[in-house]
Design an enzyme around this catalytic site. Structure first.
Site, PDB file in Angstrom:
ATOM      1  N   SER A 143      48.855  78.483  67.846  1.00 33.55           N
ATOM      2  CA  SER A 143      47.576  78.412  68.602  1.00 33.55           C
ATOM      3  C   SER A 143      47.020  76.918  68.749  1.00 33.55           C
ATOM      4  O   SER A 143      46.195  76.527  69.643  1.00 33.55           O
ATOM      5  CB  SER A 143      46.483  79.162  68.089  1.00 33.55           C
ATOM      6  OG  SER A 143      46.638  80.569  68.529  1.00 33.55           O
ATOM      7  N   LEU A 244      51.664  75.959  80.397  1.00 31.86           N
ATOM      8  CA  LEU A 244      51.413  77.234  80.103  1.00 31.86           C
ATOM      9  C   LEU A 244      50.493  77.843  81.196  1.00 31.86           C
ATOM     10  O   LEU A 244      50.597  79.107  81.077  1.00 31.86           O
ATOM     11  CB  LEU A 244      50.650  76.964  78.727  1.00 31.86           C
ATOM     12  CG  LEU A 244      51.586  76.497  77.584  1.00 31.86           C
ATOM     13  CD1 LEU A 244      50.835  76.422  76.367  1.00 31.86           C
ATOM     14  CD2 LEU A 244      52.780  77.579  77.257  1.00 31.86           C
ATOM     15  N   GLU A 368      51.518  82.559  74.982  1.00 33.37           N
ATOM     16  CA  GLU A 368      50.764  81.643  76.021  1.00 33.37           C
ATOM     17  C   GLU A 368      49.285  81.788  75.764  1.00 33.37           C
ATOM     18  O   GLU A 368      48.496  81.952  76.690  1.00 33.37           O
ATOM     19  CB  GLU A 368      51.190  82.391  77.581  1.00 33.37           C
ATOM     20  CG  GLU A 368      52.558  82.634  77.621  1.00 33.37           C
ATOM     21  CD  GLU A 368      53.478  81.320  77.545  1.00 33.37           C
ATOM     22  OE1 GLU A 368      53.078  80.161  77.075  1.00 33.37           O
ATOM     23  OE2 GLU A 368      54.673  81.653  77.584  1.00 33.37           O
TER      24      GLU A 368
END
Length: 389
Positions: A143, A244, A368
């Site tokens: 993350s 992304l 994602e």
């Protein structure tokens, strides 16, 4: 009494353009013929025939579908999303393969590459002859990609790459890898041929999710790259995050395909299963579950179409992508789990797609950008305060 599908209940077809309807029908037919008959076996064995299917995906125009030129189909973003929905209705692993090739690897070259790089790589990738992967995530940095340890240093006109990446779809079958690395000039992206000395890939096994998909760990040990390997128009974390966003857009649609397949399977099962001398579908509890799931599925599809139209108009913002990714993946996995309860013990077998979809959606919910990351993106947009640190 006649029955309706969720699409009919929400009149989804009335919101699609003729080209979008045709693409939906074409991709659905392909998935029924080439994916559905085999996907349970691929899932059970933990394999996916990427090299066999890639040229077929390319022939359909699925790779880089909404990019223009260089052999790409040049459709609308909404049409691409609809194709993702139909592919993921068969399996999330197949849609992931298409997303990584088109929305990540090809998109990086298309957005940030030179004209020479685009001409060299994109036509072969669009045709499925050249396969790509996207190296951003690391073992300790998911993350928080800005903390990556992979580094590229200049040595004369060359670059020397060292580090590792993890959870890389297509990593062991790719011909090129788009690799993001720390440099003295912020994070930069590189096109790395996978036959480069010092480049190694190892397939990851023992997965319980996305089993019909190839996942790998990449390692770089003094991989020497020429100057023309650098993607010149990407500096900083905005480069990979821009890619992304493209992948997240496909997930907004794709997750609804998985949810739709689960709900259709549960409804069909309930109409044929006898419980206490009447059909399971005739019980109020069953119909309440089906109605609630149908409402969430329809709302998710409408949200996806709305965001698709915004993207086609050039007005889609990152926080709006987060809204779609957060809502639709969260609701899709809820639908899959609820459908499993309707199928009872049969729901845990690969004879039915429901638990396979539920397992896959565990990954789709996380990759994602986790649900928590998207909550913070939305929270920042609404409050003006960043809670990431």
């Amino acid at each position: 009494m006649t029955t309706q599908t969720v699409d009919e209940l929400f009149a989804i077809d009335s919101l699609l353009l003729p080209e979008e309807r045709e693409i939906a029908q074409t991709v659905r037919k392909f998935a029924a013929e080439r994916l559905r008959p085999h996907v349970a076996d691929w899932f059970e064995s933990g394999t996916f025939p990427v090299r066999d299917l890639a040229p077929e995906f390319g022939k359909l125009g699925l790779f880089g579908m909404h990019l223009h030129g260089y052999g790409c189909a040049g459709t609308s973003a909404t049409a691409y999303g609809i194709a993702c929905l139909e592919i993921e209705a068969a399996d999330s692993g197949a849609r992931s393969m298409i997303s990584v090739q088109g929305s990540l690897a090809m998109s990086a070259i298309y957005k940030y590459g030179t004209e020479e790089q685009k001409q060299r790589y994109l036509p072969g990738m669009a045709a499925g002859e050249t396969l790509g992967c996207f190296g951003l995530t690391e073992p300790d940095f998911g993350s928080n990609p800005g903390g990556m340890r992979t580094r590229a240093r200049q040595d004369g006109s060359d670059w020397v790459l060292n580090g590792s990446k993890m959870w890389i779809t297509n990593g062991t079958v790719a011909d090129i890898a788009i690799v993001w690395a720390q440099t003295d000039d912020r994070i930069r992206g590189f096109i790395v041929p996978t036959d480069s000395p010092g480049f190694t890939s190892r397939e990851m096994h023992k997965k319980l999710s996305l089993r019909a998909s190839i996942t790998a760990e990449l390692s770089f040990d003094d991989v020497r790259l020429p100057a023309e390997a650098l993607l010149p128009d990407a500096r900083g974390l905005a480069g990979p995050l821009g890619c992304l966003s493209e992948a997240r857009f496909g997930i907004i649609f794709g997750s609804m395909g998985a949810a739709r397949d689960c709900l259709e399977s549960a409804i069909e099962y309930s109409q044929t299963r006898d419980v206490f001398e009447k059909k399971l579908a005739a019980y109020q509890l069953t119909q309440a579950k089906i109605a609630d799931m149908a409402v969430e599925l329809g709302k998710g599809q409408l949200l996806a179409l709305h965001l698709g139209r915004l993207k086609d108009n050039g007005t889609l913002r990152p926080e709006q992508v987060s809204v779609g990714k957060l809502n639709n993946t969260r609701e899709a996995i809820k639908i899959a789990r609820e459908c499993r309860t309707i199928l009872g013990a049969n729901g845990i077998t690969l004879e039915y797609p429901v638990l396979r979809h539920a397992n896959n959606l565990e990954s789709v919910l996380t990759y994602e950008g986790t649900a928590e990351v998207h909550q913070l993106v939305i929270g920042q947009a609404l409050t003006g305060s960043s809670a990431f640190r």
